[in-house]
Design a protein around this motif. Sequence first.
Motif, PDB file in Angstrom:
ATOM      1  N   ARG A 211      40.302  43.208  39.423  1.00  0.00           N
ATOM      2  CA  ARG A 211      41.397  42.248  39.408  1.00  0.00           C
ATOM      3  C   ARG A 211      42.133  42.312  40.744  1.00  0.00           C
TER       4      ARG A 211
ATOM      5  N   GLU B 287      37.749  38.626  35.912  1.00  0.00           N
ATOM      6  CA  GLU B 287      37.500  39.989  36.374  1.00  0.00           C
ATOM      7  C   GLU B 287      36.055  40.187  36.800  1.00  0.00           C
TER       8      GLU B 287
ATOM      9  N   HIS C 123      37.267  41.230  28.500  1.00  0.00           N
ATOM     10  CA  HIS C 123      37.256  40.901  29.924  1.00  0.00           C
ATOM     11  C   HIS C 123      37.114  39.386  30.093  1.00  0.00           C
TER      12      HIS C 123
ATOM     13  N   ARG D 286      34.929  40.457  43.321  1.00  0.00           N
ATOM     14  CA  ARG D 286      34.515  40.524  41.921  1.00  0.00           C
ATOM     15  C   ARG D 286      33.021  40.814  41.841  1.00  0.00           C
TER      16      ARG D 286
ATOM     17  N   ALA E   8      39.413  47.015  36.966  1.00  0.00           N
ATOM     18  CA  ALA E   8      39.945  46.392  35.744  1.00  0.00           C
ATOM     19  C   ALA E   8      39.186  46.861  34.507  1.00  0.00           C
TER      20      ALA E   8
END
Length: 516
Positions: A463, A390, A366, A423, A215
């Motif tokens: 993501r 994210e 973000h 993540r 992302a």
Amino acid sequence: MKLPDSRASHWLLTVASGALSVLCFAPFRQFWLMPLLLALLFSLALAQPRARQAAGLGALWGLSAYTANFYWIYISLHDVGGMPAWLALPMTLLLPAYLCLYPALALGLAHRLGAERAWWTLPALWILSEWLRATVMTGFPWGNIGYSQIPEGPLAGWAPVGGVYLVAAWVALSAAALAHSARHGLRRAAPALALGVLVWLAGMGLKTVSWTEDAGELDVALLQGNIAQEMKWRPETFAHTLQTYQQLLDQYPARVVILPETAIPLFADQVPPGVLAWLADSARAQGSELVTGMPYLHPQNPDRYYNAALALTSPQPVYGKDHLVPFGEFVPLPWLTGWVYRYLNMPLAGFSSGGAVQAPMQLAGHRLAFNICYEDSFGDELRAGARQAEALVNLSNLAWFGHSTAADQHLQLSQTRALETGRPMLRATNTGATAVVRADGSVQARLADFTTGGLRARVETRRGNTPYLRGGDLPTLLASLMVLLAAFWTRRHCQTHLDSDKNLHDFRHSGHKGAP
């Protein structure tokens, strides 16, 4: 494998198995050792003549294991909190003495259900007991056997699929299979051993799967002030604390700069006028967005205040810590436990909960989901925020635990949350472990503990949803419950047949002929 016969030998082996479990977790990370230690425990417990004796060994193992792993409670109570040694030592043992009830429950029930079924019931019982330990009375999930595999072990590949409880289930199943083979031989234990090998091989394969997608890159700096806990809340040291973070802010410019938990140890209205604006202006001057941990007073209700993360450079939702630490941040049963605070130097012990679902912060393009201190121990509670974000951010202050293994153990929890959610986890701490954890659970960079400095990194945000983000812990817990119910049904069904056969045998040998 023949076990020694004496009860004293069983006790000694159980204590050794529990104490050595500390080597399975960070910073030692000997993941392969945990199934072997549990296999020894399971073998000893199932060899006992009665269920209560098996439960006793479970309690002894838990007392040994949790004391060895959480010895740093003494440091927080005595060395930092100022509690006298004569009281700090029994208080340190109080938590392990409570936590040991859960392995006792698992092994006692497994013995009662029968040793023949133990290799498939023990993992289910162990997982359910781990879940209870992490839930009852706000929960304490540190020391879950699943964490021992993160991120080096092959079983870590299962974390994005079903979380730490699924990893723990496979560890317990492997141990139960080994105990089954030691008890009955390789031929009878072949199905159990084959299943154990299969889940390890599958875990190796799952580690190669990328569950989420890129992302974009985030330029971040994590600042570590290294403020001694005994000095942190003193009014005369506030200027030094402020100067420390101002210097670090100048030295480590980045798009997003993050300070640790309660880096500013005052409510906003207690901070000298213009100080927060000065910090914000300094950050804006170098193109940074600045987030700090600090206590936050509810604007409409002065009786409620939060252990919070605040963005100083832009209007953002304030993140207030939701899962509070008993005794550290709130007083459980104050009419019963309030006396403890007479012996502790612990400011702001009456925090309020910020709420279960809070919006991520939008920083440098973000979405970052914050959590504070040991909130990253509870994977299921982080799922809602992680799905919207994210990257994850943890603000902590582990100065309470000195130069102990607590910081490394906490880092391992963050590594697990990164794996589960797919993540990265950004950790800004006061004394360590300040680190950037990638989405695969590996450590990208780490600042030396107990140093004053900053960690600047370019982080790949992610993501998309892992299976764990969709389902959480529930599938593993339900499967464990179903296994347990099946074991109860099987035991009752077999007992009914045994009783019928016994009645028929007794009737045929009672001298009666024909139908009764």
